[in-house]
Design an enzyme around this catalytic site. Structure first.
Site, PDB file in Angstrom:
ATOM      1  N   LYS A  17       0.836  -1.216   0.000  1.00 23.05           N
ATOM      2  CA  LYS A  17       0.000   0.000   0.000  1.00 23.05           C
ATOM      3  C   LYS A  17       0.859   1.250   0.000  1.00 23.05           C
ATOM      4  CE  LYS A  17      -2.531  -0.714   3.705  1.00 23.05           C
ATOM      5  NZ  LYS A  17      -2.533  -2.081   4.223  1.00 23.05           N
ATOM      6  N   ILE A  19       3.832   1.707  -1.289  1.00 21.67           N
ATOM      7  CA  ILE A  19       4.428   1.986  -2.600  1.00 21.67           C
ATOM      8  C   ILE A  19       3.365   2.483  -3.580  1.00 21.67           C
ATOM      9  CG2 ILE A  19       5.704   0.994  -4.561  1.00 21.67           C
ATOM     10  CD1 ILE A  19       7.330   1.187  -1.967  1.00 21.67           C
ATOM     11  N   ASP A 148      -9.611  -6.967   9.737  1.00 23.07           N
ATOM     12  CA  ASP A 148      -8.938  -7.089  11.034  1.00 23.07           C
ATOM     13  C   ASP A 148      -9.761  -6.364  12.089  1.00 23.07           C
ATOM     14  OD1 ASP A 148      -6.878  -8.162   9.615  1.00 23.07           O
ATOM     15  OD2 ASP A 148      -5.497  -6.462   9.868  1.00 23.07           O
ATOM     16  N   LYS A 190     -11.810 -14.317  -6.964  1.00 19.67           N
ATOM     17  CA  LYS A 190     -12.709 -14.496  -5.814  1.00 19.67           C
ATOM     18  C   LYS A 190     -12.228 -13.777  -4.543  1.00 19.67           C
ATOM     19  CE  LYS A 190     -15.741 -17.464  -6.138  1.00 19.67           C
ATOM     20  NZ  LYS A 190     -16.840 -17.314  -7.090  1.00 19.67           N
ATOM     21  N   GLN A 193     -13.255 -10.281  -4.802  1.00 24.63           N
ATOM     22  CA  GLN A 193     -14.706 -10.108  -4.638  1.00 24.63           C
ATOM     23  C   GLN A 193     -15.084 -10.145  -3.153  1.00 24.63           C
ATOM     24  OE1 GLN A 193     -17.097 -12.813  -7.038  1.00 24.63           O
ATOM     25  NE2 GLN A 193     -15.419 -13.041  -8.489  1.00 24.63           N
ATOM     26  N   CYS A 382      25.620   6.095  13.126  1.00 25.24           N
ATOM     27  CA  CYS A 382      25.127   6.130  14.506  1.00 25.24           C
ATOM     28  C   CYS A 382      25.905   5.147  15.373  1.00 25.24           C
ATOM     29  CB  CYS A 382      23.614   5.910  14.540  1.00 25.24           C
ATOM     30  SG  CYS A 382      22.889   6.716  15.988  1.00 25.24           S
ATOM     31  N   GLY A 384      27.317   2.635  14.429  1.00 29.45           N
ATOM     32  CA  GLY A 384      28.484   2.316  13.598  1.00 29.45           C
ATOM     33  C   GLY A 384      29.606   3.326  13.796  1.00 29.45           C
ATOM     34  N   GLU A 406      26.891   2.458  27.084  1.00 31.26           N
ATOM     35  CA  GLU A 406      25.712   1.643  26.770  1.00 31.26           C
ATOM     36  C   GLU A 406      26.061   0.151  26.890  1.00 31.26           C
ATOM     37  OE1 GLU A 406      24.242   2.145  22.752  1.00 31.26           O
ATOM     38  OE2 GLU A 406      22.457   0.945  23.124  1.00 31.26           O
ATOM     39  N   ARG A 463      20.943   7.980  22.047  1.00 34.81           N
ATOM     40  CA  ARG A 463      21.096   8.509  23.406  1.00 34.81           C
ATOM     41  C   ARG A 463      22.535   8.858  23.713  1.00 34.81           C
ATOM     42  NH1 ARG A 463      17.101   5.018  24.775  1.00 34.81           N
ATOM     43  NH2 ARG A 463      15.298   6.286  25.347  1.00 34.81           N
ATOM     44  N   HIS A 508      21.719  10.048  11.058  1.00 35.62           N
ATOM     45  CA  HIS A 508      21.286   9.031  10.085  1.00 35.62           C
ATOM     46  C   HIS A 508      21.131   9.651   8.695  1.00 35.62           C
ATOM     47  CE1 HIS A 508      20.271   5.719  12.894  1.00 35.62           C
ATOM     48  NE2 HIS A 508      20.168   6.713  13.756  1.00 35.62           N
ATOM     49  N   GLU A 510      20.925   8.208   5.907  1.00 41.93           N
ATOM     50  CA  GLU A 510      20.041   7.416   5.033  1.00 41.93           C
ATOM     51  C   GLU A 510      18.609   7.946   5.024  1.00 41.93           C
ATOM     52  OE1 GLU A 510      21.199   6.534   7.948  1.00 41.93           O
ATOM     53  OE2 GLU A 510      19.832   5.232   9.077  1.00 41.93           O
TER      54      GLU A 510
HETATM   55  N1  GLN Z   1      22.563   2.794  20.688  1.00 40.21           N
HETATM   56  C1  GLN Z   1      23.203   4.005  20.270  1.00 40.21           C
HETATM   57  C2  GLN Z   1      22.672   5.207  21.030  1.00 40.21           C
HETATM   58  O1  GLN Z   1      21.579   5.166  21.550  1.00 40.21           O
HETATM   59  C3  GLN Z   1      23.083   4.214  18.778  1.00 40.21           C
HETATM   60  C4  GLN Z   1      21.680   4.371  18.304  1.00 40.21           C
HETATM   61  C5  GLN Z   1      21.527   4.192  16.801  1.00 40.21           C
HETATM   62  O2  GLN Z   1      22.374   3.578  16.158  1.00 40.21           O
HETATM   63  N2  GLN Z   1      20.446   4.686  16.240  1.00 40.21           N
HETATM   64  O3  GLN Z   1      23.321   6.218  21.111  1.00 40.21           O
END
Ligand code: GLN
Length: 536
Positions: A17, A19, A148, A190, A193, A382, A384, A406, A463, A508, A510
């Site tokens: 839906k 797309i 549903d 069907k 329908q 992030c 990464g 963390e 965070r 982010h 992306e």
């Molecule tokens: N866990 C990490 C943080 O909270 C990175 C979060 C993420 O990659 N969106 O800072």
């Protein structure tokens, strides 16, 4: 006056839906209409922010920091216009609003009920974006499948809305499935329908049926569907499986979905759709002159939807470079000191994905050590990026137990930590650093040259942060903080000098890559990976 289009789904979930809505919106936009798309999700969570990606795929974050359904990503990628909190509403949010009003005494003396109070609140939310005056057409995607239990109040609200608005002010598109029975060699109508019959029971006559199918549906089948479902034969739209989602607007154009919609809404079919740049993108996408293999290291790789925006950003960046990007998913939990070389050698670039929690963290660190030492292009997003900081701390600065708090709250070297004002927050929903924030790029860095400017804005969802107490040490050891938040001095981008491409972003990127504007960090990462592939 704003016109409203509702998109419902029948027979089964996952028919696309989002797309179809995005493709229709693209066609209407390319004819000069101002269009937006909103999604109403039937679950009770206030938003998908607290949902595990395995449950719901990626959590998409908007400019204003709303944590939303991943379909909003498709809307932005297709339309190249931002969405907001108002574009994604859940049952939970509707009930929360009604219950807060009840506590304030707004309904004193009355019994608060699904009909009319919940349905009134749903209808109020249907209209919010239309009432801004910014849109000629608002498309509302109703999540879930008709029938549903949980989507009933939304369907009832659509019925009331249709009944209350003028005949040509709103319409309903129902997306269904025409299965092909291989044993019989036949397409079957069907289920469609029955699905329409169910909508009729709820008091809704769909105006247009979009039929997902693996094989072309001929005129006879179209006539049959039209007859049984009370729609015009030209309102039976075929939606055949496509090799890429970016083909769907053109397939819908061929089926004249946009014209049928406009005529039912009594809107002029002004200007033929201008899809030149879209077609140019598709041409590049389908005729690559090179191919690269990029590793995506993450812990949710069993469900590629968890990394939807990243894979789409690679498609945009690949097309820009006329290069097919083959993304290989690598499970970070399976990466160890011993096997990183086997899993990663031969790749032309490695992206280490966002994520939360300890699982798979050490595998990501190992991946980064390998690509840093072997001069393989690296892109960290992030978590990464945070992993890249930890890895550099441990293996270059010699802080053996460096970590993010963390992963290890008691680490002697908390190179990634939590900001003071975050520490006392105990709630989970919507409490991260969320949404668009400015970032200043240091002149002369890779980041500045990639963006071609010095002030950027990118979206966040995390965070933990680079701990500025260690900044000097890192700089002395060759890690460059190339992007800094002007508000709070937080490090938003790191890069390495003597490496073909080693970039980590706390935000982010992306989330902002679209067909019209592929993200520069992805475009350059793909270019670097391509250069690496050619050199080998
Ligand atoms: N866990 C990490 C943080 O909270 C990175 C979060 C993420 O990659 N969106 O800072």
């Amino acid at each position: 006056m704003t016109k409203y289009i509702f998109v419902t789904g029948g027979v089964t979930s996952s028919l696309g839906k989002g797309i179809i809505s995005a493709s229709l919106a693209k066609l209407l936009q390319s004819r000069g209409y101002r269009v937006t798309i909103q999604k109403f999700d039937p679950y009770i969570n206030i938003d998908p922010g607290t949902l595990n990606p395995y449950e719901h795929g990626e959590c998409y974050v908007t400019e204003d920091g709303a944590e939303t359904d991943l379909d909003l990503g498709h809307y932005e990628r297709f339309l190249n216009t931002p969405t907001s909190q108002a574009n994604n509403i859940t049952t939970g949010r509707i009930y929360q609003n009604v219950i807060s009003k009840e506590r304030e005494g707004a309904f004193l003396g009355k019994t608060v009920q699904v009909v009319p109070h919940i349905t009134d609140e749903i209808k109020r939310n249907f209209r919010i974006l239309g009432e801004t005056g910014n849109y000629d057409i608002v498309i509302t995607e109703i999540g879930g499948t008709v029938g549903d239990i949980e989507s009933l109040p939304f369907v009832e609200a659509v019925r009331q809305f249709r009944w209350e608005s003028g005949t040509h002010d709103s319409l309903v598109i129902h997306l269904t499935l025409i299965p092909f029975l291989a044993a019989a060699g036949e397409l079957k109508t069907k289920p469609t329908q029955h699905s329409v019959k169910m909508l009729l029971e709820y008091g809704i006559q769909p105006d247009i049926l979009v039929c997902r199918t693996e094989h072309h549906i001929n005129q006879d089948i179209r006539k049959k569907i039209a007859l049984f479902c009370n729609v015009n034969v030209n309102a039976v739209i075929e939606s055949i499986d496509a090799s890429t989602i970016y083909d769907v607007p053109l397939l819908m154009l061929k089926e004249q979905l946009d014209k049928t919609v406009l005529s039912k809404l009594k809107l002029p079919a002004k200007n033929e759709p201008d899809l030149d740049s879209w077609k140019d993108f598709l041409g590049r996408l389908k005729n690559p002159t090179a191919e690269i293999r990029v590793g995506l290291v993450g812990k949710y790789v069993e469900l590629p939807d968890a990394y939807k925006s990243i894979t789409e950003a690679f498609i945009h960046a690949g097309a820009k470079n006329e290069c097919k990007v083959k993304v290989e998913y690598i499970h970070s939990e399976q990466l160890t000191v011993g096997n990183a070389i086997d899993r990663l050698q031969g790749l032309h670039g490695v992206l280490v994905a966002p994520g939360f929690g300890e699982r798979g963290f050490e595998g990501k660190i190992e991946a980064i050590r390998y690509v840093r030492e072997n001069n393989i292009p690296f892109f960290g997003i992030c978590l990464g990026m945070q992993c890249a900081v930890v890895e550099y701390g441990r293996n270059v600065l010699g802080l053996k137990e460096a970590n993010s708090t963390e992963m290890n709250p008691g680490t002697p070297f908390p190179v990634i930590g939590m900001m003071e004002d975050q520490k006392n927050i105990t709630a989970k929903g919507g409490t991260m650093r969320l949404g668009a924030q400015d970032c200043d790029l240091k002149k002369g860095t890779k980041a500045a040259s990639i963006y071609g400017k010095t002030r950027i804005s990118e979206r966040h969802r995390h965070r933990y942060e680079f701990n500025n107490e260690y900044l000097k040490k890192y700089e002395e050891a060759g890690m460059i903080p190339s992007g800094i938040n002007p508000e709070n001095n937080l490090v938003e981008i790191i890069e390495l000098k003597n490496h073909p491409y080693f970039v980590g972003a706390q935000f982010h990127p992306e989330l902002k890559s679209t067909v019209a504007n592929p993200h520069p960090l992805f475009v350059n990462f793909v270019a670097a990976s391509l250069a690496f592939a050619r050199k080998k």
